[in-house]
Design a protein around this motif. Structure first.
Motif, short mmCIF file in Angstrom:
data_model
loop_
_atom_site.label_atom_id
_atom_site.label_comp_id
_atom_site.label_asym_id
_atom_site.label_seq_id
_atom_site.Cartn_x
_atom_site.Cartn_y
_atom_site.Cartn_z
N ASN A 6 0.88 -1.17 0.00
CA ASN A 6 0.00 0.00 0.00
C ASN A 6 0.91 1.22 0.00
O ASN A 6 1.52 1.53 1.02
CB ASN A 6 -0.85 0.06 1.28
CG ASN A 6 -2.07 -0.78 1.19
OD1 ASN A 6 -2.64 -0.98 0.13
ND2 ASN A 6 -2.49 -1.29 2.35
N LYS A 36 -1.43 4.87 -3.70
CA LYS A 36 -2.85 4.51 -3.54
C LYS A 36 -3.64 5.74 -3.11
O LYS A 36 -4.75 5.96 -3.57
CB LYS A 36 -2.96 3.39 -2.51
CG LYS A 36 -4.37 2.92 -2.27
CD LYS A 36 -4.39 1.79 -1.24
CE LYS A 36 -5.81 1.37 -0.94
NZ LYS A 36 -5.85 0.35 0.11
N ASN A 100 2.26 -1.35 4.41
CA ASN A 100 2.29 0.06 4.00
C ASN A 100 3.71 0.49 3.65
O ASN A 100 4.66 0.19 4.38
CB ASN A 100 1.76 0.97 5.12
CG ASN A 100 0.28 0.85 5.31
OD1 ASN A 100 -0.46 0.40 4.43
ND2 ASN A 100 -0.20 1.27 6.47
#
Length: 173
Positions: A6, A36, A100
């Protein structure tokens, strides 16, 4: 490159007030780095400024108005949740999720004093730092202690079709 990551951009600041320059670098970062989303992480008080001219709720409202039709940029206030206004603690909050990959976005003016931020070298190890050029700040930022000492794999200086506007200019209007 891990396609499952992400990729999240964080643009921190007081947004006093938010303006089209914030929006321009956020949109460009989404496109250039295939993010994103970008989160405008609004702070109650910038530790390097005396005070905000607008209160937190007014600043959030202004941000939301600017972002009304933008799907991949959002405004959030995290300080109550993370019990801190330190950038490192915000980065730590997002990197708890190992999926992430964080891209911390700033203007060249912030790079000049980045070495004064709380644990600035740790921030640079935990995320990518994207610095957007701003009128009148390029030379000073490229000669800064931070720019000279950080790994170029983690810090990207972006020459950008700059929007000649700043929150401090808008406050004077």
């Amino acid at each position: 490159m891990d396609l499952k990551k992400n990729k999240i951009g964080i643009l921190g600041g007081s947004f006093d007030p938010a303006h089209k320059g914030h929006l321009a670098i956020s949109k460009e970062a989404v496109k250039r780095f295939k993010l994103k989303k970008v989160i405008w992480a609004i702070t109650k008080k910038n530790p390097f400024k005396k005070k905000s001219s607008l209160n937190l709720n007014e600043r959030i409202k202004t941000c939301k108005k600017i972002l009304k039709k933008i799907k991949n940029i959002e405004v959030r206030f995290y300080e109550d949740k993370i019990k801190s206004n330190k950038t490192l603690n915000l980065i730590n909050y997002f990197t708890k999720n190992k999926n992430n990959e964080i891209y911390f976005i700033m203007g060249a003016d912030n790079l000049i004093n980045f070495h004064k931020w709380y644990k600035w070298q740790t921030i640079s190890k935990k995320c990518n730092i994207i610095v957007y050029d701003r009128y009148g700040y390029k030379k000073k930022s490229l000669n800064s202690k931070t720019y000279k000492s950080l790994n170029r794999d983690k810090l990207k200086f972006i020459n950008f079709n700059k929007v000649n506007i700043s929150s401090s200019q808008l406050r004077k209007i």
